[in-house]
Design a protein around this motif. Sequence first.
Motif, short mmCIF file in Angstrom:
data_model
loop_
_atom_site.label_atom_id
_atom_site.label_comp_id
_atom_site.label_asym_id
_atom_site.label_seq_id
_atom_site.Cartn_x
_atom_site.Cartn_y
_atom_site.Cartn_z
N ARG A 169 0.52 -9.35 -7.16
CA ARG A 169 -0.28 -9.47 -5.91
C ARG A 169 -1.09 -10.77 -5.90
N ARG A 218 0.83 -1.20 0.00
CA ARG A 218 0.00 0.00 0.00
C ARG A 218 0.87 1.26 0.00
N ARG A 237 -9.35 -0.51 -3.99
CA ARG A 237 -8.61 -0.93 -5.18
C ARG A 237 -9.35 -2.01 -5.96
N TRP A 259 -7.58 -1.66 0.77
CA TRP A 259 -7.63 -2.59 -0.37
C TRP A 259 -9.01 -2.64 -1.01
#
Length: 228
Positions: free
Chosen positions: A168, A79, A95, A92
Amino acid sequence: MTPPLIIAIDGPAASGKSTIGKRIAERLGYLFFDTGVMYRAVTWMALQSGIDLHDEGALTRLAEETPIEVAPASRFDGRVCDVLVGGRDITWETRRPEVDSHVSLVSSYSGVRRALSAQQRRIGLRGCVVMAGRDIGTVVLPEADLKVYLDASAEERARRRYVELVARGEPADYQTILTAVLERDRIDSTRAVAPLRPADDAVIINTDGLTADQVFDRVWALCQDDPP
Ligand code: DC
């Protein structure tokens, strides 16, 4: 040399504003403020509460009444900063793909922009800040001492987003990302209020073919009043 006190970094989605802005802020001991997270927080709140995203009045009230806190990153999980609403960490959540696909619409409303830009301006005027967004150099902080506009082709930006998602461990499809990037560019740059565009006195850097280190070096040189 005295570095610029207020640094504005604007540019389209995934042009590297956060990566570069955060590093510049760290080097200078400044606050890094990514203003896109505020529009994302309002969009996520609206989706959560089932507010009609075409109801400009309801979204404006939401932007005016929701205390959004943007704080330095408290965890090393990729982050750039923490985003908190009512004490809850929604970093999150902001996002998520559903936020990605609706945030440009939400940020096109003048009431939403008025509410969020006022908060951003207050923070920016304190100085020692690197602020990233779409309209920082043109609307939020036109008095910024240094204005940088980071650009890159849509294909390059979609490629970077794709690599980021894969790293990720999230599902990613290049073509879908490219279509979404192009659509956000279209909405961000054609909206009536504060459209995406470089300020007249911004330094434009096209980052196609440049590594993050090379972009950083160019921006850092500008901070030292030593243009590359
Ligand atoms: O930088 P980002 O992708 O997180 O921004 C999300 C959206 O917010 C983007 O589509 C446009 C909008 N935005 C804006 O209109 N003005 C800003 N200063 C920052 C972001």
